[in-house]
Design an enzyme around this catalytic site. Structure first.
Site, short mmCIF file in Angstrom:
data_model
loop_
_atom_site.label_atom_id
_atom_site.label_comp_id
_atom_site.label_asym_id
_atom_site.label_seq_id
_atom_site.Cartn_x
_atom_site.Cartn_y
_atom_site.Cartn_z
N VAL A 149 0.86 -1.19 0.00
CA VAL A 149 0.00 0.00 0.00
C VAL A 149 0.89 1.23 0.00
CG1 VAL A 149 -1.64 1.32 1.41
CG2 VAL A 149 -1.95 -1.14 1.11
N GLU A 169 18.04 -8.94 24.23
CA GLU A 169 17.95 -10.31 23.71
C GLU A 169 18.98 -10.52 22.59
OE1 GLU A 169 13.76 -10.73 22.76
OE2 GLU A 169 13.34 -11.51 24.76
C1 LIG Z 1 12.69 -7.36 17.24
C2 LIG Z 1 11.38 -7.28 17.94
C3 LIG Z 1 11.15 -8.02 19.09
C4 LIG Z 1 9.92 -7.97 19.75
N1 LIG Z 1 9.70 -8.75 20.85
C5 LIG Z 1 8.48 -8.77 21.43
C6 LIG Z 1 8.19 -9.64 22.49
O1 LIG Z 1 9.07 -10.38 22.97
N2 LIG Z 1 6.93 -9.64 23.01
C7 LIG Z 1 5.95 -8.84 22.50
O2 LIG Z 1 4.80 -8.89 22.98
N3 LIG Z 1 6.19 -7.99 21.50
C8 LIG Z 1 7.43 -7.94 20.94
N4 LIG Z 1 7.68 -7.09 19.90
C9 LIG Z 1 6.62 -6.20 19.46
C10 LIG Z 1 5.62 -6.90 18.56
O3 LIG Z 1 6.29 -7.71 17.62
C11 LIG Z 1 4.80 -5.84 17.87
O4 LIG Z 1 4.17 -5.06 18.85
C12 LIG Z 1 3.75 -6.46 16.96
O5 LIG Z 1 4.36 -7.18 15.91
C13 LIG Z 1 2.87 -5.38 16.36
O6 LIG Z 1 1.90 -6.01 15.58
P1 LIG Z 1 1.21 -5.21 14.39
O7 LIG Z 1 0.22 -6.16 13.81
O8 LIG Z 1 0.76 -3.90 14.85
O9 LIG Z 1 2.39 -4.91 13.36
P2 LIG Z 1 3.37 -5.91 12.61
O10 LIG Z 1 3.46 -7.22 13.31
O11 LIG Z 1 4.61 -5.12 12.39
O12 LIG Z 1 2.65 -6.16 11.22
C14 LIG Z 1 2.52 -5.14 10.29
C15 LIG Z 1 2.31 -5.77 8.93
O13 LIG Z 1 2.04 -4.72 8.00
C16 LIG Z 1 2.72 -4.99 6.79
N5 LIG Z 1 2.93 -3.71 6.11
C17 LIG Z 1 3.65 -2.65 6.55
N6 LIG Z 1 3.60 -1.66 5.66
C18 LIG Z 1 2.83 -2.08 4.65
C19 LIG Z 1 2.41 -1.49 3.42
N7 LIG Z 1 2.77 -0.25 3.07
N8 LIG Z 1 1.63 -2.23 2.58
C20 LIG Z 1 1.27 -3.49 2.91
N9 LIG Z 1 1.64 -4.09 4.07
C21 LIG Z 1 2.40 -3.39 4.92
C22 LIG Z 1 4.01 -5.66 7.23
O14 LIG Z 1 4.57 -6.43 6.19
C23 LIG Z 1 3.55 -6.49 8.42
O15 LIG Z 1 3.19 -7.80 8.02
C24 LIG Z 1 8.91 -7.12 19.25
C25 LIG Z 1 9.15 -6.33 18.11
C26 LIG Z 1 10.37 -6.41 17.46
C27 LIG Z 1 10.60 -5.58 16.24
#
Ligand SMILES: Cc1cc2nc3c(=O)[nH]c(=O)nc-3n(C[C@H](O)[C@H](O)[C@H](O)COP(=O)(O)OP(=O)(O)OC[C@H]3O[C@@H](n4cnc5c(N)ncnc54)[C@H](O)[C@@H]3O)c2cc1C
Length: 420
Positions: free
Chosen positions: A79, A168
């Protein structure tokens, strides 16, 4: 050309998948758009980078997740524009999709806080590609250093950010140096390798209790991590970093775990952006000033029932996705939206082999050491998507714990490590 659906969801992460799954169960017509054809499990990316588990354990094809939900269509596309008022999103090829309800769950991206050189030279750890790129760079670095004479200088890896991701990552790299490098390369090379953990704040794991911080600090030092706390990074170069106190650390690999901000697509959406570029959503998870738009997970500033800001966590994202699905169902069937109620499960961080800290539930019951390590394993297995992924991750962890071998392939090819 505009295609129309009952619900359009951008982002197949924790939030988007939870929302699409629950809406699909109710037979609601959903278009789920993600730039990747897979769901990725960010909490374990550092283990992919350090070869403890494999790529297929932390990712799952979105089509595999939804193949039984006939009302959910998965679209792999990026997007590039969002018009919140019109409920539309436009993808790279110029197609526009409109949802009666629009859900923005595109997560976050690294925030380099305008640190000179960081975007160009540091390795973020936010996607599977980031993890494989970092893993490849570390293997390249070891292979190259192995060819040098034993008297050559230190081989430093710098991790920026002393939160859970940085802790980590630094802990896992230190364990590889301690247990894997001597066997796979040589003790002479292991003796030259050092991990540095840098953060502006005075203690690691700033959001945890002092007891957890002290435990993590002691364990990291014991594992060989050199801590530089209370001093920020002022510059990242291709040959190292400079810290605010004037220290320079020569390093070919700088891992950026220094913070997050909302993804770019929100900036042109017409929605007002708050802290970290995220959208300050209303109590029912809808965006302000427009009707029928939800913002979830890392893309949103979500508050709990008492008005406190919730952190960017997988559990917050997942629960916000499931809650939004209920409210969307209410929107579409003439029901009433309910304010989001978060079940606080606390948080945890792995510090190293058999060592973790956990603060469980709203009351933050503190655990550390092997018990917290087991709790960490249990929670992460439960959160992983897919039975095969869960079983395979357990096998990899057992292999690591019992043998200290690294059977997962990390491609040490220059193409996967372009920043070197
Ligand atoms: C390295 C790391 C370690 C973490 N460890 C922990 C933990 O131990 N415990 C915990 O609870 N949380 C942890 N977190 C946090 C947790 O992973 C996030 O809070 C969670 O993934 C957020 O979910 P979300 O669905 O909002 O976004 P995301 O999981 O980031 O998903 C977003 C999705 O949107 C898609 N996307 C983005 N931009 C676009 C676009 N322009 N067009 C189409 N698709 C798009 C991406 O490809 C992705 O699949 C960690 C995060 C990171 C980065």
């Amino acid at each position: 050309m505009t295609e129309t659906y009952q619900v359009v969801i951008v982002g197949g992460g924790f939030a988007g998948v939870a929302a699409a799954r629950d809406l699909g169960r109710k037979g609601i017509e959903v278009l789920l758009i993600d730039k990747n054809n897979y769901h990725q499990f960010q909490p374990l990316l550092y283990q992919v980078a350090t070869s403890q588990i494999g790529v297929s354990e932390v990712s799952r094809p979105l089509r595999a997740i939804f193949h039984r939900r006939r009302s959910v269509r998965v679209l792999t596309d990026e997007v590039t524009a969002v018009d919140a008022a019109a409920h539309t999103v436009t993808t790279v090829d110029g197609t526009t999709y409109r949802g009666e309800i629009l859900v923005l769950a595109a997560g976050a991206e690294p925030n380099f806080f305008n640190t000179p050189g960081a975007q160009e030279h540091a390795y973020p750890l936010y996607s599977l590609l980031d993890a494989t790129r970092l893993g490849g760079a570390m293997v390249n670095l070891l292979d190259r250093s192995d060819r040098e004479s034993a008297g050559a200088g230190s081989v430093n890896i710098v991790v920026v950010g002393g939160g859970p991701t940085g802790v980590e990552t630094a802990g896992a790299i230190a364990e590889n140096i301690k247990y894997v490098v001597p066997g796979y390369f040589s003790t002479a090379l292991a003796a030259r390798c050092h991990v540095h953990l840098v953060d502006l704040v005075p203690s690691v794991l700033g959001a945890f209790s002092v007891k957890s911080q002290t435990y993590a600090r002691k364990h990291l030092i014991k594992a060989g991590v050199r801590l530089h706390m209370g001093t920020g990074v002022t510059e990242v170069r291709d040959d190292g970093v400079t810290l605010a106190d004037g220290t320079t650390i020569p390093s070919k690999i700088v891992v950026w775990a220094g913070g997050l901000k909302a993804g770019d697509i929100l900036s042109g959406s017409g929605l007002p952006q708050g802290r970290g570029g995220r959208i300050d959503v209303r109590a029912d998870l809808t965006a302000p000033h427009v009707d029928g738009v939800y913002v979830l997970g890392d893309a949103a500033n979500i508050t709990d029932a008492r008005g406190a800001h919730l952190p960017q966590l997988g559990s917050v994202a997942q629960q916000s996705g499931a809650w939004a699905a209920r409210n969307i169902h209410a929107d579409l069937t003439g029901g009433t939206r309910e304010p989001f109620r978060y079940t606080d499960k606390g948080y945890m961080a792995m510090v190293g082999r058999g060592a973790a800290v956990a603060e469980i539930g709203r009351k933050r019951v503190q655990m550390q050491g092997p018990l917290a390590f087991i709790a960490w394993l249990g929670v992460h297995v439960a959160l992983l998507s897919g039975a095969r992924q869960k079983a395979s991750a357990l096998l990899s962890w057992a292999d690591d714990y019992l043998t200290h071998t690294r059977s997962h392939v990390v491609l040490g090819h220059p193409e996967v490590a372009p920043k070197e």
